[in-house]
Design a protein around this motif. Structure first.
Motif, mmCIF file in Angstrom:
data_model
loop_
_atom_site.group_PDB
_atom_site.id
_atom_site.type_symbol
_atom_site.label_atom_id
_atom_site.label_comp_id
_atom_site.label_asym_id
_atom_site.label_seq_id
_atom_site.Cartn_x
_atom_site.Cartn_y
_atom_site.Cartn_z
ATOM 1 N N ASN A 57 11.405 17.836 23.196
ATOM 2 C CA ASN A 57 10.362 17.820 24.217
ATOM 3 C C ASN A 57 10.821 16.909 25.343
ATOM 4 O O ASN A 57 11.203 15.767 25.082
ATOM 5 C CB ASN A 57 9.071 17.240 23.621
ATOM 6 C CG ASN A 57 7.968 18.270 23.508
ATOM 7 O OD1 ASN A 57 8.038 19.345 24.116
ATOM 8 N ND2 ASN A 57 6.951 17.953 22.739
ATOM 9 N N CYS A 104 -2.915 19.059 20.577
ATOM 10 C CA CYS A 104 -2.344 18.499 19.347
ATOM 11 C C CYS A 104 -3.423 18.404 18.268
ATOM 12 O O CYS A 104 -3.212 18.800 17.124
ATOM 13 C CB CYS A 104 -1.734 17.132 19.639
ATOM 14 S SG CYS A 104 -1.059 16.321 18.189
ATOM 15 N N ASN A 142 -3.212 20.742 14.899
ATOM 16 C CA ASN A 142 -3.080 20.031 13.627
ATOM 17 C C ASN A 142 -4.414 19.845 12.905
ATOM 18 O O ASN A 142 -4.461 19.186 11.860
ATOM 19 C CB ASN A 142 -2.415 18.672 13.851
ATOM 20 C CG ASN A 142 -0.960 18.822 14.260
ATOM 21 O OD1 ASN A 142 -0.142 19.315 13.497
ATOM 22 N ND2 ASN A 142 -0.635 18.423 15.489
ATOM 23 N N TYR A 189 -1.992 12.031 16.793
ATOM 24 C CA TYR A 189 -0.531 11.917 16.796
ATOM 25 C C TYR A 189 0.032 11.605 18.175
ATOM 26 O O TYR A 189 1.161 11.187 18.304
ATOM 27 C CB TYR A 189 0.113 13.218 16.299
ATOM 28 C CG TYR A 189 -0.282 13.635 14.905
ATOM 29 C CD1 TYR A 189 -0.911 12.749 14.039
ATOM 30 C CD2 TYR A 189 0.007 14.914 14.460
ATOM 31 C CE1 TYR A 189 -1.259 13.144 12.758
ATOM 32 C CE2 TYR A 189 -0.339 15.320 13.178
ATOM 33 C CZ TYR A 189 -0.985 14.435 12.335
ATOM 34 O OH TYR A 189 -1.319 14.837 11.079
ATOM 35 N N THR A 190 -0.753 11.903 19.205
ATOM 36 C CA THR A 190 -0.239 11.638 20.553
ATOM 37 C C THR A 190 -1.382 11.137 21.422
ATOM 38 O O THR A 190 -2.533 11.565 21.249
ATOM 39 C CB THR A 190 0.408 12.907 21.157
ATOM 40 O OG1 THR A 190 1.041 12.552 22.395
ATOM 41 C CG2 THR A 190 -0.597 14.017 21.420
ATOM 42 N N LYS A 221 2.786 9.788 27.984
ATOM 43 C CA LYS A 221 2.461 10.472 26.720
ATOM 44 C C LYS A 221 3.254 9.772 25.625
ATOM 45 O O LYS A 221 4.478 9.698 25.691
ATOM 46 C CB LYS A 221 2.835 11.945 26.788
ATOM 47 C CG LYS A 221 2.508 12.703 25.502
ATOM 48 C CD LYS A 221 2.897 14.170 25.623
ATOM 49 C CE LYS A 221 2.408 14.994 24.449
ATOM 50 N NZ LYS A 221 3.195 14.794 23.234
ATOM 51 N N ASN A 233 4.116 9.304 21.599
ATOM 52 C CA ASN A 233 4.100 9.813 20.213
ATOM 53 C C ASN A 233 5.480 9.601 19.594
ATOM 54 O O ASN A 233 6.344 8.978 20.214
ATOM 55 C CB ASN A 233 3.682 11.299 20.177
ATOM 56 C CG ASN A 233 4.503 12.164 21.092
ATOM 57 O OD1 ASN A 233 4.047 12.531 22.185
ATOM 58 N ND2 ASN A 233 5.726 12.480 20.704
ATOM 59 N N CYS A 274 3.326 12.563 14.624
ATOM 60 C CA CYS A 274 3.721 13.814 15.276
ATOM 61 C C CYS A 274 4.839 14.494 14.484
ATOM 62 O O CYS A 274 5.756 13.843 13.992
ATOM 63 C CB CYS A 274 4.198 13.487 16.697
ATOM 64 S SG CYS A 274 5.312 14.692 17.430
ATOM 65 N N THR A 275 4.746 15.806 14.369
ATOM 66 C CA THR A 275 5.718 16.562 13.568
ATOM 67 C C THR A 275 6.703 17.333 14.442
ATOM 68 O O THR A 275 7.503 18.107 13.949
ATOM 69 C CB THR A 275 4.978 17.604 12.719
ATOM 70 O OG1 THR A 275 4.301 18.487 13.631
ATOM 71 C CG2 THR A 275 3.955 16.953 11.803
ATOM 72 N N LEU A 276 6.575 17.161 15.761
ATOM 73 C CA LEU A 276 7.282 17.991 16.735
ATOM 74 C C LEU A 276 6.946 19.471 16.478
ATOM 75 O O LEU A 276 7.725 20.362 16.786
ATOM 76 C CB LEU A 276 8.806 17.745 16.707
ATOM 77 C CG LEU A 276 9.603 18.092 17.980
ATOM 78 C CD1 LEU A 276 9.008 17.437 19.229
ATOM 79 C CD2 LEU A 276 11.063 17.697 17.852
ATOM 80 N N CYS A 277 5.770 19.658 15.906
ATOM 81 C CA CYS A 277 5.283 21.015 15.609
ATOM 82 C C CYS A 277 6.367 21.878 14.975
ATOM 83 O O CYS A 277 6.606 23.019 15.406
ATOM 84 C CB CYS A 277 4.736 21.681 16.875
ATOM 85 S SG CYS A 277 3.132 21.054 17.361
ATOM 86 N N PRO A 300 6.063 23.599 20.799
ATOM 87 C CA PRO A 300 5.017 22.697 20.304
ATOM 88 C C PRO A 300 3.718 22.925 21.070
ATOM 89 O O PRO A 300 3.746 23.304 22.245
ATOM 90 C CB PRO A 300 5.574 21.304 20.599
ATOM 91 C CG PRO A 300 7.051 21.496 20.650
ATOM 92 C CD PRO A 300 7.272 22.871 21.204
ATOM 93 N N ALA A 301 2.594 22.684 20.385
ATOM 94 C CA ALA A 301 1.292 22.954 20.993
ATOM 95 C C ALA A 301 1.104 22.175 22.288
ATOM 96 O O ALA A 301 0.552 22.692 23.265
ATOM 97 C CB ALA A 301 0.184 22.604 20.001
ATOM 98 N N CYS A 302 1.573 20.912 22.310
ATOM 99 C CA CYS A 302 1.356 20.093 23.499
ATOM 100 C C CYS A 302 2.131 20.647 24.697
ATOM 101 O O CYS A 302 1.604 20.738 25.805
ATOM 102 C CB CYS A 302 1.724 18.644 23.228
ATOM 103 S SG CYS A 302 3.375 18.392 22.537
HETATM 104 S S1 SF4 Z 1 4.769 18.094 19.142
HETATM 105 FE FE1 SF4 Z 1 2.999 18.890 18.048
HETATM 106 S S2 SF4 Z 1 2.419 17.202 16.686
HETATM 107 FE FE2 SF4 Z 1 3.740 16.327 18.247
HETATM 108 S S3 SF4 Z 1 2.383 15.601 19.862
HETATM 109 FE FE3 SF4 Z 1 2.981 17.702 20.432
HETATM 110 S S4 SF4 Z 1 1.348 18.953 19.555
HETATM 111 FE FE4 SF4 Z 1 1.202 16.963 18.565
#
Ligand code: SF4
Ligand code: HEM
Ligand code: HEM
Ligand code: SF4
Ligand code: SF4
Lengths: 227, 266
Positions: free
Chosen positions: B6, B23, B27, B51-52, B72, B74, B134-137, B147-149
């Motif tokens: 990211n 996020c 999650n 997580y963030t 941001k 995380n 955070c799992t890095l999705c 990733p969702a973010c």
């Molecule tokens: S990568 Fe996924 S878990 Fe990490 S901050 Fe973004 S949405 Fe949240």
């Protein structure tokens, strides 16, 4: 083969430890060993077989905490309820002198079973004085660092990080001492009689005179102050 | 597989907190409401269910006056994660493309990882007795999604892709910013801690964003992990072996001298 020196009820015996001392000693022994084995499951990096005994890692963590609280209570009972004995113990440790140094130097031979001539010892011999300083200190550090690790949120982060190595160092030092100490206080033919002092409260009079001459003379012998 | 990262460009971020919501949504994390502290920041830091976060920071610059920054914040998905080293449960692993992830079935909530992390990012979730971050999705990424973010970000401040490519993008962007009114603009995450699988374009020096300029794994943790854990424990088997030797020799010597019954000596 003989394990522990036989208990002899038909020979003259003298008191060595009062009830509260014995009760708390075995109390902290059991809780210490419980903490040790549940803690080792983590120290040995995920030792599943060890954790399995306590029903997995969550079980082991729970046992560690219950035993930790029990140990804290037991130690507190000893300190508060047996305050006089504690002071006498500390005073005896402070008598550390030449005879104790000679004891420690000759001890390796005695440990292996050679016959050596040891100068008169007070209630606690040179080795026991060392043990009396090192092990309780390590246990105090274990207790302090343990609660910090348990409730990290209420302590500064730097202290929590320091608690980790302190908990492990104290654990290793205490366990090192306890291995030798537990062996000497039971299976060792020379000092094994002391086990009965901790179990039943009394030891053979001749053993007391032989192993702790100064203490024997001052308490039961010629120099007894007639208490 | 190439590292997937990211990239967060603070100069494009409007602090809308869409990523924070996305996020939570992905999650399935419950809202955590913290008391108002006189700042726009929603939470003091990451927490067991967050997580963030977007951090809001104010500081006074002698030349430019009051500065207002956001970031941001995380998990950085370190190349060499300290959290993974300390975990006694081996609950933390690294995917081949660089996400640092946790197996919550193994986690016992000891919180060693929280205090080993140079940014104190993993946080305790009391209700399940685990520590989360955070799992890095990674489940999304392994299905070919972003990733969702990053997917939510409306301004393009968050982008996801191969680290090598994003690094070039980031370097170009820093050059541009430096020439256009942000002389101290810099990249974060390229070299820090040997490299982070998370890149930042900052408009000012890292300390202005509450990021350590030269992050380090705390000394107590390296001492514990590199010295005490691996070597010190050997004292215990030494004591056991010594006692075992004595158990045998005392009995042999006693037999030789013919005094088995007394249990004393002399
Ligand atoms: S990568 Fe996924 S878990 Fe990490 S901050 Fe973004 S949405 Fe949240
Ligand atoms: C009041 C006493 C104690 C408290 C409160 C305490 C608490 C803790 C806590 C919270 C942990 C973290 C792991 C977990 O969450 O389960 C831990 C780990 C540990 N404890 Fe204790 N403890 C105490 C006494 C002891 C004693 C007496 C021993 C051993 C003799 C011991 C040995 C260990 C070990 C080996 C670990 C693992 C450390 C590692 O992962 O390297 N503890 N303890
Ligand atoms: C493993 C089994 C153990 C046995 C068989 C054992 C036995 C004994 C005996 C017989 C004594 C009396 C010695 C004397 O006559 O002076 C004693 C004293 C003592 N014990 Fe233990 N013990 C054990 C475990 C422990 C543990 C786990 C601790 C602490 C963590 C401990 C701490 C002490 C201390 C501080 C003393 C007083 C000082 C000394 O005599 O060395 N013991 N023990
Ligand atoms: S930032 Fe912290 S939690 Fe994330 S990988 Fe690095 S050490 Fe682990
Ligand atoms: S809290 Fe969980 S993930 Fe973190 S170090 Fe402990 S067991 Fe590992």
């Amino acid at each position: 083969m003989q394990w522990i020196p036989e208990y002899k009820g038909d020979v003259p015996r003298v008191e060595r430890f009062n009830f509260l001392s014995r009760f708390t000693h075995w109390g902290h022994t059991v809780t210490f060993l419980l903490c040790l084995f549940t803690g080792l499951a983590l120290f040995l990096d995920s030792a599943d077989w060890l954790a399995a005994i306590f029903g997995g890692f969550h079980g082991a963590g729970l046992v560690h905490r219950i035993a930790a609280v029990a140990m804290t209570i037991v130690v507190a009972i000893f300190v508060v309820g047996n305050f006089k004995v504690l002071i006498a113990w500390i005073k005896d440790i402070l008598r550390f002198g030449l005879n104790d140094i000679i004891f420690i130097m000759k001890f390796p031979f005695e440990f292996l079973g050679f016959k050596v001539k040891i100068p008169p010892q007070t209630k606690f011999n040179g080795g026991e004085k060392g043990n009396s300083m090192l092990t309780p200190t390590a246990v105090i550090f274990l207790i302090l660092s343990g609660y910090i690790m348990w409730f990290p949120a209420i302590f500064p982060a730097g202290l929590v990080r320091l608690a980790y190595p302190i908990h492990d160092i104290s654990m290793v030092l205490a366990t090192f001492m306890v291995c030798m100490h537990g062996y000497l206080g039971s299976f060792h033919p020379g000092s094994g009689e002391s086990f009965w002092g901790m179990w039943k409260g009394t030891v053979r009079e001749d053993w007391a005179e032989h192993h702790h001459k100064t203490w024997y003379d001052e308490t039961y012998g010629d120099k007894a102050s007639g208490e | 597989m190439a590292r997937m990262t990211n990239l967060y460009d603070v100069s494009k971020c409007t602090a809308c907190r869409g990523c924070q919501v996305a996020c939570k949504d992905w999650n399935q994390l419950p809202a955590v409401i913290e008391p108002f502290t006189g700042n726009y920041q929603t939470h003091e830091s990451t927490n067991g269910d967050t997580y963030t976060i977007i951090k809001f920071m104010e500081h006074e610059d002698p030349v430019d006056g009051i500065q207002w920054n956001f970031l941001k914040f995380n998990c950085m998905h370190c190349f060499d994660p300290a959290c993974m080293d300390v975990c006694p449960q081996e609950a933390i692993t690294q995917t081949e493309w660089g996400a640092v992830i946790k197996d919550y079935d193994k986690c016992i909530g000891c919180q060693y990882c929280t205090y080993a992390c140079p940014f104190e990012i993993p946080k305790y979730r009391k209700r399940e007795d685990i520590v989360t971050k955070c799992t890095l999705c990674y489940e999304r990424v392994e299905e070919g999604l972003e990733p969702a973010c990053a997917r939510t970000c409306p301004t393009g401040a968050l982008t996801f892709g191969e680290r090598d490519q994003l690094l070039q993008v980031a370097e170009e962007r820093v050059k541009f910013l430096r020439a256009n009114g942000f002389p101290r603009a810099t990249i974060y995450g390229k070299l820090e801690l040997g490299g982070l699988n998370k890149l930042f374009v900052l408009t000012d020096t890292p300390d202005k964003f509450e990021l350590p300029i030269d992050p380090k794994v705390p000394g107590q943790i390296t001492f514990w992990q590199d010295w005490i854990q691996p070597y010190f424990g050997w004292l215990i088997p030494v004591a056991l072996a010594g006692s075992a030797v004595s158990f045998v020799t005392t009995r042999i010597l006693a037999n030789k001298n013919g005094d088995h019954t007394e249990g004393g000596h002399e």
